[in-house]
Design a protein around this motif. Structure first.
Motif, mmCIF file in Angstrom:
data_model
loop_
_atom_site.group_PDB
_atom_site.id
_atom_site.type_symbol
_atom_site.label_atom_id
_atom_site.label_comp_id
_atom_site.label_asym_id
_atom_site.label_seq_id
_atom_site.Cartn_x
_atom_site.Cartn_y
_atom_site.Cartn_z
ATOM 1 N N LEU A 66 6.239 -2.774 8.434
ATOM 2 C CA LEU A 66 5.876 -2.137 7.175
ATOM 3 C C LEU A 66 6.517 -2.842 5.979
ATOM 4 O O LEU A 66 5.886 -3.026 4.940
ATOM 5 N N SER A 67 7.783 -3.209 6.129
ATOM 6 C CA SER A 67 8.515 -3.819 5.022
ATOM 7 C C SER A 67 7.891 -5.136 4.592
ATOM 8 O O SER A 67 7.629 -5.365 3.402
ATOM 9 N N VAL A 68 7.625 -6.020 5.553
ATOM 10 C CA VAL A 68 7.059 -7.335 5.233
ATOM 11 C C VAL A 68 5.634 -7.196 4.718
ATOM 12 O O VAL A 68 5.239 -7.855 3.744
ATOM 13 N N GLY A 69 4.844 -6.325 5.363
ATOM 14 C CA GLY A 69 3.484 -6.109 4.887
ATOM 15 C C GLY A 69 3.469 -5.597 3.461
ATOM 16 O O GLY A 69 2.663 -6.038 2.631
ATOM 17 N N ALA A 70 4.381 -4.679 3.146
ATOM 18 C CA ALA A 70 4.438 -4.101 1.798
ATOM 19 C C ALA A 70 4.857 -5.125 0.765
ATOM 20 O O ALA A 70 4.210 -5.283 -0.280
ATOM 21 N N VAL A 71 5.958 -5.851 1.020
ATOM 22 C CA VAL A 71 6.463 -6.781 0.007
ATOM 23 C C VAL A 71 5.481 -7.931 -0.215
ATOM 24 O O VAL A 71 5.302 -8.399 -1.345
ATOM 25 N N SER A 72 4.796 -8.377 0.846
ATOM 26 C CA SER A 72 3.844 -9.474 0.704
ATOM 27 C C SER A 72 2.633 -9.049 -0.120
ATOM 28 O O SER A 72 2.272 -9.703 -1.115
ATOM 29 N N ALA A 84 -3.233 -1.051 -9.339
ATOM 30 C CA ALA A 84 -3.834 -0.036 -8.471
ATOM 31 C C ALA A 84 -3.664 -0.412 -7.005
ATOM 32 O O ALA A 84 -3.337 0.441 -6.161
ATOM 33 N N ASP A 85 -3.869 -1.687 -6.674
ATOM 34 C CA ASP A 85 -3.721 -2.121 -5.282
ATOM 35 C C ASP A 85 -2.265 -2.055 -4.842
ATOM 36 O O ASP A 85 -1.973 -1.681 -3.701
ATOM 37 N N ALA A 86 -1.339 -2.397 -5.736
ATOM 38 C CA ALA A 86 0.087 -2.314 -5.405
ATOM 39 C C ALA A 86 0.474 -0.885 -5.058
ATOM 40 O O ALA A 86 1.195 -0.635 -4.079
ATOM 41 N N ASN A 87 -0.017 0.085 -5.834
ATOM 42 C CA ASN A 87 0.281 1.493 -5.571
ATOM 43 C C ASN A 87 -0.343 1.968 -4.264
ATOM 44 O O ASN A 87 0.264 2.734 -3.518
ATOM 45 N N LEU A 88 -1.560 1.539 -3.996
ATOM 46 C CA LEU A 88 -2.233 1.943 -2.767
ATOM 47 C C LEU A 88 -1.473 1.436 -1.545
ATOM 48 O O LEU A 88 -1.227 2.187 -0.598
ATOM 49 N N ILE A 89 -1.076 0.160 -1.573
ATOM 50 C CA ILE A 89 -0.334 -0.415 -0.444
ATOM 51 C C ILE A 89 0.992 0.307 -0.257
ATOM 52 O O ILE A 89 1.391 0.628 0.869
ATOM 53 N N PHE A 90 1.685 0.606 -1.346
ATOM 54 C CA PHE A 90 2.979 1.283 -1.256
ATOM 55 C C PHE A 90 2.833 2.650 -0.589
ATOM 56 O O PHE A 90 3.574 2.987 0.336
ATOM 57 N N ASN A 91 1.875 3.435 -1.023
ATOM 58 C CA ASN A 91 1.734 4.793 -0.485
ATOM 59 C C ASN A 91 1.183 4.802 0.935
ATOM 60 O O ASN A 91 1.568 5.651 1.740
#
Length: 448
Positions: A66-72, A84-91
């Protein structure tokens, strides 16, 4: 949010890396604190807690998914200016972290004793490790949420809040460890159970602090429960990058488990020496890892912004910095390793094993630094499969020969360390070659 696609690469690293380093040191200190206060309970307790703590590498494999997928993905979205995409990936990552935490709680409690029996033969070591794990597993489960929130901030170029929370967590752990382990001030000594409980309480407080920070202060990426509903397409994006990176940490866990297995017949002192030595070596690696992690966010934002040449310059700059740092810390590790081990134990046999480990395996530092940098660059580019390939190659070339050697009549502990030096160097060469291919594929030919 901080734009890492502009300005000096060295300046960005100079700002981010020290803060990441402090955060990683603080996390490493949690494990060292446990060993320090548990050391008074004897070699069996040290070996048990050390072997049990190795499960942290397996949980790190899951959290890194999750960590690597999120930061990438978040860093690339920031580079594209796609909030918008950054927020979607984070949540979506937060939703996945809840499932990971639940799985860890259930599996950890059910399999603790079975794992300890697979890496130790001494009943006292098995009992100590099992007890520690039962109380430590909740801390590992909470790491899913903590790392996702920290990774989201790092993807936007912000690391200070995470470091502050980690500092508070370590301070709480330092205060609670002697109270719960040795009964300072209470007269109620919980032993190794107290070590696990101290970590769990500290991590729980840290997660609560991060949650409050996101609700009150963070605006670029924000907690939004409406975006938690599973979206399979987003899960596919996160896991497509994160799973290979998680596999890398799973391989570290397997490598460590095989070493404990190979050392089991040398007794608790040998396993205790390796436990302390490996944690000290991890501490030595922290500066190089911190620089590499900063590079991942920089490369991700620049890749998202379509600036391939700046991605290449990031790699070259970071590789030089990490190599210089690793050479310096190799020299430190070669200087009287017994001095560092003496703070954890007075047992001569334990110190001898740990000192031999530090003196020999620290020769890996430069090659290991290369692996760290390549891994971080692959994360920034959004393709971590080559990392899994190079780590898998090391697993095959290290663990299989080590299992075979450990069954031979003349097997000595240093044989394991010779093998580690050779296979880590081979992995570094493979990682560089794979990254060169990835650069050609994603960034195009080198500009003349």
């Amino acid at each position: 949010m901080k734009d890492l696609s502009q300005g000096s690469i060295v300046s960005h690293i100079a700002v981010m890396a020290p803060q990441i380093f402090v955060g990683m040191i603080l996390m490493m200190l949690c494990g060292l604190i446990d060993l320090y206060f548990v050391a008074g309970l004897g070699d069996a307790a040290i070996a048990g807690v050390g072997a049990a703590g190795n499960v942290g590498f397996l949980i790190n494999a899951l959290t890194q998914i999750l960590s690597v997928g999120a930061v990438s993905l978040i860093s690339q979205a920031v580079g594209r200016k796609d909030r918008a995409d950054a927020n979607l990936i984070f949540n979506q990552s937060l939703g996945l972290s809840a499932a990971g935490a639940l799985f860890t709680m259930v599996a950890g409690c059910m399999l603790a004793r079975s794992y300890m029996r697979s890496v130790a033969v001494d009943e006292a070591v098995i009992e100590a490790g099992t007890t520690y794990l039962v109380w430590f597993v909740p801390a590992l489960a909470l790491q899913f949420v903590a790392l996702v929130m920290g990774s989201a901030l790092r993807g936007t170029g912000i690391v200070r809040p995470t470091v502050i929370v980690q500092a508070v967590t370590v301070i709480i752990n330092m205060l609670l460890a002697p109270i719960l382990i040795s009964g300072w001030g209470t007269g109620l000594a919980l032993g190794v159970a107290g070590a696990g409980l101290a970590s769990t309480i500290a991590v729980a407080i840290g997660v609560a602090m991060m949650w409050i920070y996101f609700h009150r202060y963070e605006h670029y990426v924000a907690i939004n429960s409406a975006l938690w509903r599973p979206q399979l397409e987003q899960w596919k994006r996160i896991l497509g990058i994160g799973l290979p990176a998680g596999g890398e940490f799973a391989i570290i866990f397997l490598n460590m488990a095989v070493i404990y297995f190979a050392l089991r017949h040398f007794g608790a002192a040998a396993q205790a020496g390796f436990s302390i030595g490996s944690r000290l070596l991890g501490l030595i690696h922290m500066p190089g890892i911190s620089i590499a992690l900063a590079a991942g966010a920089i490369a991700g934002q620049n890749f998202g912004a379509g600036n391939g040449e700046r991605v290449r310059r990031t790699f070259k700059t970071v590789l030089l910095l990490v190599t210089a740092v690793m050479i310096g810390f190799t020299m430190i590790a070669q200087w009287r390793p017994e001095f560092f081990l003496g703070g954890f134990t007075e047992d001569a046999a334990t110190i001898a094993v740990g000192a031999l480990f530090l003196r020999m395996v620290s020769l890996n530092n430069v090659a290991q630094g290369v692996n760290f940098v390549c891994s971080s660059m692959f994360q920034g580019l959004g393709n971590t499969r080559p990392v899994l390939l190079s780590s898998g190659a090391r697993l095959l070339t290290n663990t299989l020969p080590l299992i075979w050697l450990s069954a031979m009549p003349g097997f000595r502990i240093e044989h394991a360390w010779y093998l580690s030096i050779a296979t880590t160097t081979l992995q570094a060469g493979l990682s560089l070659w794979l990254l060169r291919l990835e650069f050609r594929k994603r960034l195009g030919p080198v500009l003349q």
